[in-house]
Design a protein around this motif. Structure first.
Motif, mmCIF file in Angstrom:
data_model
loop_
_atom_site.group_PDB
_atom_site.id
_atom_site.type_symbol
_atom_site.label_atom_id
_atom_site.label_comp_id
_atom_site.label_asym_id
_atom_site.label_seq_id
_atom_site.Cartn_x
_atom_site.Cartn_y
_atom_site.Cartn_z
ATOM 1 N N GLY A 170 4.785 4.153 8.604
ATOM 2 C CA GLY A 170 6.035 4.072 8.117
ATOM 3 C C GLY A 170 5.780 3.106 6.666
ATOM 4 N N VAL A 171 4.717 2.061 6.918
ATOM 5 C CA VAL A 171 4.519 1.108 5.761
ATOM 6 C C VAL A 171 3.670 2.046 4.747
ATOM 7 C CG1 VAL A 171 2.922 -0.742 4.967
ATOM 8 C CG2 VAL A 171 4.256 -0.867 7.095
ATOM 9 N N VAL A 172 2.728 2.746 5.042
ATOM 10 C CA VAL A 172 2.350 3.722 3.878
ATOM 11 C C VAL A 172 2.973 4.791 3.409
ATOM 12 C CG1 VAL A 172 0.362 5.696 3.582
ATOM 13 C CG2 VAL A 172 -0.252 3.387 4.975
ATOM 14 N N VAL A 173 3.765 5.477 4.109
ATOM 15 C CA VAL A 173 4.624 6.639 3.740
ATOM 16 C C VAL A 173 5.776 5.748 2.593
ATOM 17 C CG1 VAL A 173 6.640 8.197 4.201
ATOM 18 C CG2 VAL A 173 4.361 8.025 5.360
ATOM 19 N N LEU A 174 6.099 4.614 2.885
ATOM 20 C CA LEU A 174 7.245 3.872 2.083
ATOM 21 C C LEU A 174 6.608 3.264 0.977
ATOM 22 C CD1 LEU A 174 10.272 2.827 1.578
ATOM 23 C CD2 LEU A 174 9.481 0.751 3.096
ATOM 24 N N GLY A 175 5.409 2.509 1.060
ATOM 25 C CA GLY A 175 4.925 1.704 0.185
ATOM 26 C C GLY A 175 4.283 2.560 -0.869
ATOM 27 N N LEU A 176 3.226 3.269 -0.811
ATOM 28 C CA LEU A 176 2.664 4.185 -1.585
ATOM 29 C C LEU A 176 3.345 4.608 -2.486
ATOM 30 C CD1 LEU A 176 -0.303 5.392 0.309
ATOM 31 C CD2 LEU A 176 -0.108 3.377 -1.190
#
Length: 390
Positions: free
Chosen positions: A122-128
């Motif tokens: 979730g962090v990667v899919v949202l943050g990148l």
């Protein structure tokens, strides 16, 4: 100098802070710490402290003769020696990395809950994607800010109505914890606006007068208090300050969390990148990328669960700078003496004291740091005045 603006021209940034998911988590954290309703006195005094902290540096951005009429970078250049500006840049970089870590962690956890995936996904899919947008120079975020604010307002409604009744969210009075608990609560609210307060000239530069400044402060402080009050119901209903966990049965609420953190993340990417550029040789988009990677790495550590301790540290580190800035700004408006630089000795020892007392667990330690900043500023100005007469 920027052209004249009115409060509604910059209202979005102030409202976005006041309605952000962090304010809900703040309220939940307070209720969890009190193990019950939050004292109204703590909210009111916290609101007063936030207002003062916003008004003092915010006035620097007002058009002359009320202020300097310039954003933060120009104000610091006019007030602080170069080495001290570098120090402030380092502190702002760390602060923005922390806020990015919190918002990305909160939004990433919510997205992971929707996807049924591990949190890091979730962090990667949202943050990148947000990192790519910020590094690409997307500075006009009005549309995103509007959507985010609308989502945050809707989220407050969802939180206030989600789950079984939890009793009264507020305790009429100052609570049973005494002065120490009250000072600790106030310090959390100070930390909540600490970074934005230092950056306030960026959002007041060119405003016409003090009426506009008061309006801007009001549209940040009042929604923050409302959101914090709504956030108390999270802890009262679930015995936890976990916003995403509280919304596990509400896909709408969880989705609103994801949307609501987008603008705060973009702001942290952008402002943190600018702060990093001021202390390194990096240029955009490299500075934004470095800041972004650091913030997203922090998000993977579960930083969303450490909001209250983080806010207490912020309250100790940054607000002491506001004291000598406001002191010197007042003296320059009066024009009764030549301008003086704001030296680190006026605020850095106070910040160090606040941090040390915070680590030692002293209640209201950041407020002691603010008091020390007043003493340091008065002592330094007195010393400079005496030396100039010799």
């Amino acid at each position: 100098m920027t052209g004249e603006r009115r409060w509604w021209n910059t209202a979005g940034a102030w409202l976005a802070i006041g309605t952000g998911p962090a304010a809900l988590v703040l309220g939940a954290g307070l209720a969890d710490r009190h193990d019950g309703p939050v004292p109204v006195g703590a909210l009111l005094l916290g609101g007063v402290a936030m207002t003062v902290l916003l008004l003092v540096p915010g006035r620097l951005g007002l058009r002359p003769p009320g202020g300097e009429g310039r954003p933060l970078a120009a104000v610091l250049e006019a007030y602080l020696p170069r080495g001290d500006r570098t120090l402030v840049g380092v502190l702002m970089t760390l602060a923005m990395a922390g806020w990015l870590g919190f918002n990305a962690a909160l939004g990433g956890s919510a997205l992971a809950s929707l996807l049924g995936s591990p949190k890091w996904v979730g962090v990667v899919v949202l943050g990148l994607p947000l990192l790519v947008l910020a590094a690409g120079g997307l500075h006009r975020w009005n549309a995103i800010a509007l959507v985010t604010t609308a989502a945050a307002l809707a989220l407050i409604v969802v939180i206030a109505t989600h789950g079984a009744p939890a009793g009264e969210p507020l305790d009429l009075g100052f609570g049973d914890g005494g002065t120490s608990a009250l000072l600790t609560d106030i310090a959390v609210f100070v930390g909540y606006v600490a970074v934005f307060a230092v950056r306030a000239p960026d959002f007041t530069a060119g405003l016409r007068g003090r009426g506009d400044l008061w309006a801007c402060a009001a549209i940040l402080v009042l929604p923050t208090l409302v959101a914090a009050t709504a956030g108390t119901t999270i802890a009262l209903r679930s015995d936890s300050a976990d916003l995403v966990g509280h919304l596990r049965t509400s896909e709408l609420g969880t989705a609103l969390v994801v949307v609501a953190v987008a603008a705060p993340c973009l702001t942290a990417f952008h402002s943190g990148g600018l702060a990093l550029r001021s202390v390194t040789r990096l240029r955009d988009p490299a500075a934004t990328a470095v800041l972004g990677v650091a913030g997203l790495a922090l998000a993977l550590t579960g930083f969303e669960k450490a909001l209250l301790p983080w806010l207490t540290v912020l309250a100790a580190v940054l607000p002491p700078l506001v004291v000598p800035l406001g002191w010197e700004a007042r003296a320059r408006r009066r024009q009764r003496r030549p301008p003086r630089p704001v030296h680190a000795a006026m605020w850095l020892p106070a910040a160090a004291l606040g941090v040390a007392l915070t680590i030692a667990g002293v209640p209201g330690a950041p407020l002691a740091g603010l008091a020390a900043a007043v003493a340091c500023t008065a002592a330094m100005n007195g010393f400079i005045r005496i030396r100039s007469r010799r």
